[in-house]
Design a protein around this motif. Structure first.
Motif, PDB file in Angstrom:
ATOM      1  N   THR A  51       0.850  -1.186   0.000  1.00  0.00           N
ATOM      2  CA  THR A  51       0.000   0.000   0.000  1.00  0.00           C
ATOM      3  C   THR A  51       0.883   1.233   0.000  1.00  0.00           C
ATOM      4  OG1 THR A  51      -0.178  -0.272   2.366  1.00  0.00           O
ATOM      5  CG2 THR A  51      -2.012  -1.006   1.067  1.00  0.00           C
ATOM      6  N   ARG A  53       3.218   2.419   1.870  1.00  0.00           N
ATOM      7  CA  ARG A  53       3.354   3.209   3.089  1.00  0.00           C
ATOM      8  C   ARG A  53       4.596   2.761   3.829  1.00  0.00           C
ATOM      9  NH1 ARG A  53      -0.318   1.619   6.173  1.00  0.00           N
ATOM     10  NH2 ARG A  53      -1.882   0.780   4.742  1.00  0.00           N
ATOM     11  N   SER A  79      -7.353   5.637  11.252  1.00  0.00           N
ATOM     12  CA  SER A  79      -6.292   6.202  10.428  1.00  0.00           C
ATOM     13  C   SER A  79      -5.129   6.674  11.292  1.00  0.00           C
ATOM     14  CB  SER A  79      -6.845   7.352   9.597  1.00  0.00           C
ATOM     15  OG  SER A  79      -7.529   8.236  10.456  1.00  0.00           O
ATOM     16  N   PRO A 115     -15.563  14.449   4.083  1.00  0.00           N
ATOM     17  CA  PRO A 115     -14.154  14.607   3.720  1.00  0.00           C
ATOM     18  C   PRO A 115     -14.032  15.050   2.266  1.00  0.00           C
ATOM     19  CG  PRO A 115     -14.730  12.296   3.891  1.00  0.00           C
ATOM     20  CD  PRO A 115     -15.905  13.074   4.381  1.00  0.00           C
ATOM     21  N   LEU A 116     -13.003  15.763   1.998  1.00  0.00           N
ATOM     22  CA  LEU A 116     -12.794  16.251   0.631  1.00  0.00           C
ATOM     23  C   LEU A 116     -12.523  15.083  -0.296  1.00  0.00           C
ATOM     24  CD1 LEU A 116     -10.581  19.308   1.472  1.00  0.00           C
ATOM     25  CD2 LEU A 116     -12.884  19.350   0.522  1.00  0.00           C
ATOM     26  N   ASP A 117     -13.002  15.223  -1.504  1.00  0.00           N
ATOM     27  CA  ASP A 117     -12.814  14.142  -2.463  1.00  0.00           C
ATOM     28  C   ASP A 117     -11.388  14.176  -3.021  1.00  0.00           C
ATOM     29  OD1 ASP A 117     -13.384  11.984  -3.864  1.00  0.00           O
ATOM     30  OD2 ASP A 117     -14.835  12.907  -5.234  1.00  0.00           O
ATOM     31  N   THR A 118     -10.974  12.997  -3.406  1.00  0.00           N
ATOM     32  CA  THR A 118      -9.628  12.898  -3.959  1.00  0.00           C
ATOM     33  C   THR A 118      -9.511  13.703  -5.248  1.00  0.00           C
ATOM     34  OG1 THR A 118      -9.692  10.671  -3.126  1.00  0.00           O
ATOM     35  CG2 THR A 118      -7.856  11.229  -4.542  1.00  0.00           C
ATOM     36  N   ALA A 119      -8.418  14.338  -5.417  1.00  0.00           N
ATOM     37  CA  ALA A 119      -8.212  15.145  -6.623  1.00  0.00           C
ATOM     38  C   ALA A 119      -6.773  14.983  -7.078  1.00  0.00           C
ATOM     39  CB  ALA A 119      -8.505  16.609  -6.330  1.00  0.00           C
ATOM     40  N   VAL A 120      -6.556  15.284  -8.326  1.00  0.00           N
ATOM     41  CA  VAL A 120      -5.194  15.235  -8.865  1.00  0.00           C
ATOM     42  C   VAL A 120      -4.835  16.622  -9.365  1.00  0.00           C
ATOM     43  CG1 VAL A 120      -3.719  14.283 -10.657  1.00  0.00           C
ATOM     44  CG2 VAL A 120      -5.368  12.824  -9.528  1.00  0.00           C
ATOM     45  N   VAL A 121      -3.698  17.112  -8.955  1.00  0.00           N
ATOM     46  CA  VAL A 121      -3.204  18.380  -9.486  1.00  0.00           C
ATOM     47  C   VAL A 121      -1.833  18.146 -10.091  1.00  0.00           C
ATOM     48  CG1 VAL A 121      -4.467  19.845  -7.896  1.00  0.00           C
ATOM     49  CG2 VAL A 121      -2.232  18.999  -7.261  1.00  0.00           C
TER      50      VAL A 121
ATOM     51  N   THR B 328       0.060  15.189  -8.389  1.00  0.00           N
ATOM     52  CA  THR B 328      -0.097  14.986  -6.951  1.00  0.00           C
ATOM     53  C   THR B 328      -1.536  14.596  -6.651  1.00  0.00           C
ATOM     54  OG1 THR B 328       1.467  16.771  -6.688  1.00  0.00           O
ATOM     55  CG2 THR B 328       0.374  15.989  -4.712  1.00  0.00           C
ATOM     56  N   LEU B 330      -4.394  14.537  -4.065  1.00  0.00           N
ATOM     57  CA  LEU B 330      -4.722  15.209  -2.817  1.00  0.00           C
ATOM     58  C   LEU B 330      -5.874  14.483  -2.150  1.00  0.00           C
ATOM     59  CD1 LEU B 330      -4.654  18.882  -4.120  1.00  0.00           C
ATOM     60  CD2 LEU B 330      -2.821  17.631  -2.990  1.00  0.00           C
ATOM     61  N   ASN B 331      -5.975  14.669  -0.845  1.00  0.00           N
ATOM     62  CA  ASN B 331      -7.089  14.116  -0.055  1.00  0.00           C
ATOM     63  C   ASN B 331      -7.266  12.620  -0.266  1.00  0.00           C
ATOM     64  OD1 ASN B 331      -7.639  16.837   0.586  1.00  0.00           O
ATOM     65  ND2 ASN B 331      -8.808  16.996  -1.318  1.00  0.00           N
ATOM     66  N   ASN B 337      -3.126   3.261  -3.024  1.00  0.00           N
ATOM     67  CA  ASN B 337      -2.146   2.176  -2.980  1.00  0.00           C
ATOM     68  C   ASN B 337      -1.198   2.198  -4.164  1.00  0.00           C
ATOM     69  OD1 ASN B 337      -3.342   1.295  -0.716  1.00  0.00           O
ATOM     70  ND2 ASN B 337      -4.359  -0.468  -1.642  1.00  0.00           N
ATOM     71  N   TRP B 360      -8.433   9.775 -13.856  1.00  0.00           N
ATOM     72  CA  TRP B 360      -8.551  11.207 -14.154  1.00  0.00           C
ATOM     73  C   TRP B 360      -8.122  11.437 -15.587  1.00  0.00           C
ATOM     74  CZ3 TRP B 360      -7.623   9.488  -9.321  1.00  0.00           C
ATOM     75  CH2 TRP B 360      -8.266  10.126  -8.264  1.00  0.00           C
TER      76      TRP B 360
END
Lengths: 551, 654
Positions: A51, A53, A79, A115-121, B328, B330-331, B337, B360
């Motif tokens: 995973t 980590r 968590s 919770p904020l949704d996952t995003a990609v920047v 990146t 985020l959140n 994984n 995405w």
């Protein structure tokens, strides 16, 4: 022998309802428990690695149990790492803090935020191997300076996005380009708006500006040479320089050699600003401060920085053919570099220079009022330089500072206090150095340096004649005369005074004084020579307590 | 002496006829001797091991400098076997103290093994644990030079420490070679001494390996067109000819796809391959090999786009470093994984521990307005379509189907399919166009750690906790090949660029290369000191890089099976590795929040120059370390134009 003691096994047995576990069984079980624990840990570590980590969580242990076809242990998934608490009174007994939860509380509690949704920047981690200093990247302490060839000539127009693939070209992101254009526009057009202040703040604080530094340094050099007669723009440019210098994220050393000429230009240019009314003195002062701060900060990196700078300035100072404005700038620059520079470079040349300056300041010899005014300026800056040098010298000998608390001295102080408003004004005028020195200093033209009372009269008259602007400064000169006379006497006979004192305390003090003077005779000489050249004006640089010593 | 006296006494008693006395004496004697022996054994056995090993150790450490490192190699297996002997004989306590006392010596090299073996506390564990069984059942092979061996034998004879002699005789095979002791740097060979694997490795690595590139690849055809256009330039009528050529070529392609007559194609290709080699013989061109699998053909428009990319490729080397675009996440709430990026960087997929896969489309993220627009138009219908609009609002496509954490995702070469593998033992194939699950592949019995599409698509390989790697084709729900041989989990899998081999990295600290046609192990690489997490094979097919849990990156020469240069590249797990398209740079991404770029060409040159000597002295040169802002790097990929994409999840709180 196992790290799981048999007592633990017994406790566990009790907790699941086996009251009398035979010690043999416990002993046999203990090693196996340890083995199984290690096995589970090993699998859990595998799950943790997959995973991606580096911290083991309860989930990993559950997955490991799953791998072994065991029932996961419910209730520990969280968590956060579990927090064990130490049981009071037991050294190595720990428990998990497991609070009982009241249903009512849970129901009444407001719903937690989703919770904020996952995003990609996305961002550029590196552009052709160089990390842009944008907020998404970690701040870099020292960015290696790009090789010289790539920065200057292309100005703004080469800053296309990275499709441009010539490896030599310096690539600038569109955001940085816009930023640069905006700043340039502000400098040239709207330097007085609050927006410009914000821009300066941003220049001083933002971390991502490093790629722009070469452009800024080029821009500044360019604009300074083009706008020498436009004072507001010069001011704005100098403020930009100051902001850039104060930005902790910028590695500015490689560009200093490009910025220094522009700053020195502002400092010692013959003409700055096209109108006579323009306050070009202010920009010279400002530039001198910048120069001094650069020397302080980067002097150790560029060991020849200060020497080159002082050489330039002293040349300007000692060249009689240069304009007085240039002299002024040079003096300001040198004195900003610190008292020791003043002592070494200005003071030895002071006397000769004063001879040069004197005729310029006199009404009868210099008819041009503007020139005369400039001369007074120069005089003021010289006084400031010499005075601060003297102040520094005196500060080094704190023994001189203890004021002897004796009656006659106190009365003296009273007298001094009566002068206070006047002194204050003098001091303030000198500190800002925007006005020529007070008229009392103008006594010097007569050449009778040491006798104050005698010069008082002519001084008033001459100053009132020559400096109509500064009439107001000295109507109380007559009040002063007695005290100034005292001061002069005290100064002239300082050793006598201290020696002849009838009070035991004072003798001790004077001994100390004498010692100090012996040790630093040049300070005494300094004072006397400065006094010779500037007259009483120099006393305002001596702290009141020190004054006592001289009076 | 004593025996003689005893015999005399017995004879005397018999002669005199004292039968009862004789029996009593005999009984007493046997009891005494058995007592003494049992006592002495139980007590002294433990002590014997302890003392014997202690002495051997101090002797080895005090031996001559030039032979010391060889003699020290002997210590580790002796140590392990002493410990196991003690356990096997039931001296738990003594075994534990023995282990703890001497453990330190070996921690640097064998920490992982020690941690595993430490758990052995009863003879039954010896049976159960794989590693222990391996140690017990196999002999360790140690290479010693003549003199070291003599020293050791002398020592063992002189000290008469039978326990040590026994252990060494029983479990170690010495391979004595004449001459001077080997240099220290060869030590890496001695690191992982599991059973016969050394022998096996040598044997396996003798096999022939066709590491060259695929015949008839797009790149090759590209080169061909280039060289031909060069030629025609000389002739003068460039354009017409190249066009003609192109036409011919595409015709040929169509033909071959239509007929799918492999023989014929090979013939054509063989001819072109030869011309290429003769033309560019001065450049070291990797040899061409025939595909062992029947490979799919790319549609012409796809091929065109690849050619376009190849033409626009940026040349990278130690002076021209790549640009890195970082994605990146985020959140993620610690739930990401794995991630993957399509070849053109337009699609990014992530696999989450909540069993979901999210994709995405970076092109859509640029224009956020578009997704929400239809919602406004259909305002009146909102009630009905709330679900649909909710769908539209999301900036990604959510793929749900797995029933356990998703451990890997992989795009097909043209990003029209996505593979995901999960702890629910399945691999799923998704269509990125339909955003739907197409197939679920079942076959593994345990969580599938990794799944990778082949460079040509159609086939994929998986790695699982069940210690096998498997080869699949998308259109069959059963695996085509099962590659078994690893001694522990197979953690990662990677395709060779010519599709004839797959490489797997495992928790048993080895990397293996498998022949996809036969399913046999073609290479075994020993040298890592902990679990292998990432693999990459250079585009020319000759070199392979592998990264492990400790942050070490090793570079292997596939043809010889030898390590080129081990480097401590990172301070934490190396999650991902990628070669640039010409193979000049290696990028590595790690849990220590760094992307590092390594110079491959320089170390290769060093390798080539002293190929005759033992090579591993050369090291990779670090070109650049790019730190991220507390974002561990999960994925790296060079696009066909040599832009480097990286992805990672921002780890909050650190």
């Amino acid at each position: 022998m196992s790290i799981v003691p048999k007592e633990t096994i017994e406790v566990i047995a009790q907790s699941i309802g086996i009251p009398n576990l035979s010690p043999d069984v416990a002993l046999a079980l203990a090693p196996d428990v340890e083995y199984r624990l290690r096995e589970i840990t090993q699998e859990a570590i595998k799950c943790m690695r997959h995973t991606k980590r580096t911290v083991l969580t309860a989930d990993d242990v559950d997955s490991a149990l799953n791998l072994r076809n065991l029932e996961p242990i419910y209730g520990f998934a969280s968590s956060d790492p579990l927090k064990f608490k130490r049981a009071i009174g037991h050294k190595d007994l720990f428990y998990l803090d497991d609070r009982e939860v009241d249903f009512k509380e849970v129901i009444d509690a407001p719903l937690p935020k989703a919770p904020l949704d996952t995003a990609v920047v996305t961002h550029w981690l590196a552009i052709e191997g160089v990390q842009p200093a944008i907020p998404e990247n970690p701040p870099i302490e020292a960015i290696v300076a790009p090789p010289d060839g790539k920065k200057m000539d292309h100005g703004k127009d080469d800053s296309l996005p990275i499709d441009l693939k010539l490896p030599i070209k310096h690539v600038l992101s569109r955001e940085l380009q816009m930023y640069f254009d905006k700043i340039g526009e502000l400098i040239l057009g709207r330097a007085d708006t609050p927006l410009f202040k914000d821009a300066l703040l941003s220049l001083a604080k933002d971390s991502g500006l490093h790629p722009l530094v070469p452009y800024f340094s080029y821009f500044i050099a360019d604009e300074v040479s083009r706008n020498l007669n436009n004072l507001p723009i010069l001011f704005a440019l100098m403020r930009v320089v100051k902001s850039l210098l104060s930005n902790p994220h910028i590695h500015i050393e490689p560009y200093l050699h490009q910025m220094m000429p522009s700053i020195i230009t502002c400092l010692v240019a013959k003409r700055v600003g096209h109108q006579i009314s323009d306050n070009h003195w202010a920009i010279r002062d400002f530039a001198s401060k910048i120069v001094a701060s650069i020397c302080r900060r980067y002097g150790h990196v560029y060991h020849n920085l200060q020497s080159r700078l002082t050489k330039t300035l002293i040349h300007a100072f000692l060249d009689p053919s240069k304009a007085l404005t240039q002299h002024y700038g040079a003096i300001q620059g040198l004195s900003a570099l610190g008292p020791s520079v003043v002592r070494l470079l200005i003071l030895p040349n002071l006397e000769t220079y004063m001879q040069l300056l004197d005729p310029e300041m006199q009404l009868d010899k210099q008819k041009n009022e503007l020139k005369r005014k400039e001369a007074w300026r120069v005089y003021g800056s010289l006084l400031l330089a010499g005075g601060s040098c003297l102040y520094d010298r005196l500060r080094l000998f704190p023994g001189l500072l203890s004021p002897p608390d004796i009656l006659p001295w106190k009365t003296n102080k009273k007298i001094a206090l009566t002068n206070l408003p006047n002194n204050k004004r003098k001091a303030s005028s000198r500190l800002t150095a925007h006005q020529p020195p007070t008229k009392k200093l103008a006594v010097d033209p007569t050449g009778t340096n040491s006798q104050f009372p005698s010069t008082d009269g002519p001084a008033t008259s001459s100053s009132s004649g020559s400096n109509p602007n500064h009439h107001h400064s000295h109507n109380s000169s007559n009040n002063n005369s007695s005290s100034t006379g005292n001061i002069t006497n005290a100064n002239a006979n300082i050793n006598n005074v201290s020696g002849s004192g009838a009070h035991g305390q004072r003798v001790a003090v004077s001994n100390v004084l004498r010692q100090a003077w012996k040790e630093d005779l040049d300070a005494g000489h300094l004072l006397s020579s400065l006094h010779g050249l500037f007259g009483e004006g120099i006393f305002s640089f001596i702290q009141p307590a020190e004054m006592h010593c001289f009076i | 002496m004593e025996e003689e006296v005893e015999k005399a006494v017995f004879a005397y008693l018999r002669k005199k006829g004292f039968r009862l006395t004789e029996i009593a004496l005999q009984e007493e004697q046997t009891r005494l001797s058995s007592d003494a022996s049992s006592l002495s054994r139980s007590e002294s056995d433990a002590a014997k091991y302890y003392d014997g090993y202690g002495k051997l150790r101090s002797w080895a450490y005090n031996s001559l400098d030039s032979y010391r490192h060889e003699l020290l190699r002997v210590l580790y297996p002796v140590f392990i076997h002493c410990f196991m002997d003690l356990v096997a004989q039931g001296h738990m306590q003594e075994a534990r103290t023995f282990f703890q006392t001497f453990r330190e010596d070996h921690e640097m090299m064998h920490l992982r093994d020690l941690q595993t073996l430490e758990g052995i506390l009863s003879p039954s564990h010896l049976e159960e644990m794989e590693l222990a069984r391996l140690w017990r059942q196999n002999k360790v092979k140690i290479r010693l030079c003549q003199y070291s061996y003599e020293l050791l034998v002398q020592y063992l004879h002189k000290t008469q420490s039978l326990a040590m002699l026994g252990v060494i005789n029983e479990h170690i095979n010495f391979e004595v070679y004449p001459g001077q002791p080997a240099s220290m740097s060869d030590d890496s060979e001695a690191v992982s001494l599991i059973g016969t694997s050394q022998d096996l490795a040598r044997e396996i690595n003798q096999k022939e390996l066709h590491w060259g590139l695929l015949e008839d690849s797009v790149e090759e055809r590209m080169e061909k067109t280039l060289s031909e256009s060069d030629k025609t330039e000389v002739d003068g009528n460039k354009e017409a000819d190249t066009e003609d050529n192109n036409k011919k070529k595409t015709d040929g392609n169509k033909h071959s796809t239509a007929v799918n007559n492999k023989k014929k194609k090979d013939k054509v290709v063989g001819a072109t391959g030869k011309t290429i080699r003769s033309e560019s013989s001065m450049v070291s061109v990797p040899p061409r090999v025939k595909p062992e699998l029947t490979l799919p053909q790319f549609p012409p428009e796809v091929e065109q786009s690849i050619l376009e990319d190849l033409r626009n490729r940026v040349q990278l080397n130690s002076l021209a470093l790549p640009s890195v675009s970082f994605y990146t996440f985020l959140n993620t709430h610690n739930g990401l994984n794995c991630s993957t990026i399509s070849h053109d960087g337009s699609l990014v997929a992530g696999g989450f521990s909540d069993s979901s896969v999210k994709i995405w489309d970076m092109a859509k993220i640029g224009q956020p307005g578009r997704a929400s627009n239809p919602q406004g138009e259909n305002g009146s219908m909102q009630g009905m379509h709330s679900l649909a609009s909710d769908e539209a609002k999301r900036p990604y496509s959510l793929l749900q189907g797995h029933s356990g954490p998703v451990y890997s995702v992989s795009f097909s070469p043209f990003a029209d399919f996505l593979l995901s593998s999960s702890s629910d033992n399945t691999i799923r194939l998704w269509s990125t166009r339909l955003n739907a699950n197409l197939v679920s592949y079942k076959g593994h019995n345990f969580p599938v750690w990794d799944a990778q599409f082949s460079p040509m698509g159609h086939y994929f390989a998986t790695a699982s906790h069940d210690r096998t790697a498997r080869l699949w084709s998308v259109e069959r729900i059963q695996p085509l090949r099962v590659m078994a041989g690893h001694l522990s989990d197979v953690d990662c899998v990677q395709w060779h660029p010519n599709c004839n081999y797959i490489a797997t990295g495992s928790s048993d600290k080895t990397v293996r290369l498998w022949d996809v046609q036969t399913g046999n192990c073609a290479r075994l690489f020993i040298g890592h000191r902990s679990m292998v997490l990432s693999l990459a094979i250079s585009p020319d097919g000759r070199f392979m890089a592998s990264g492990d849990e400790d942050g070490t990156i090793m570079l292997w020469d596939l043809s010889t099976g030898r390590s080129v240069s081990p480097i401590i590249g990172h301070s934490s797990c190396v999650w991902t590795l990628a070669f640039s398209c010409e193979g000049t740079l290696l990028a590595s991404g790690s849990a220590d929040c760094m992307v590092k770029l390594w110079d491959i060409t320089s170390s290769m040159k060093a390798l080539k120059t002293d190929d005759s000597k033992s090579g591993p002295a050369s090291r990779l040169r670090l070109l650049k370390a790019l730190p991220t802002k507390s974002t561990p790097v999960y994925t790296l990929r060079f696009s066909r134009r040599n832009l480097l994409f990286a992805a990672g999840a921002l780890s909050a709180g650190s």
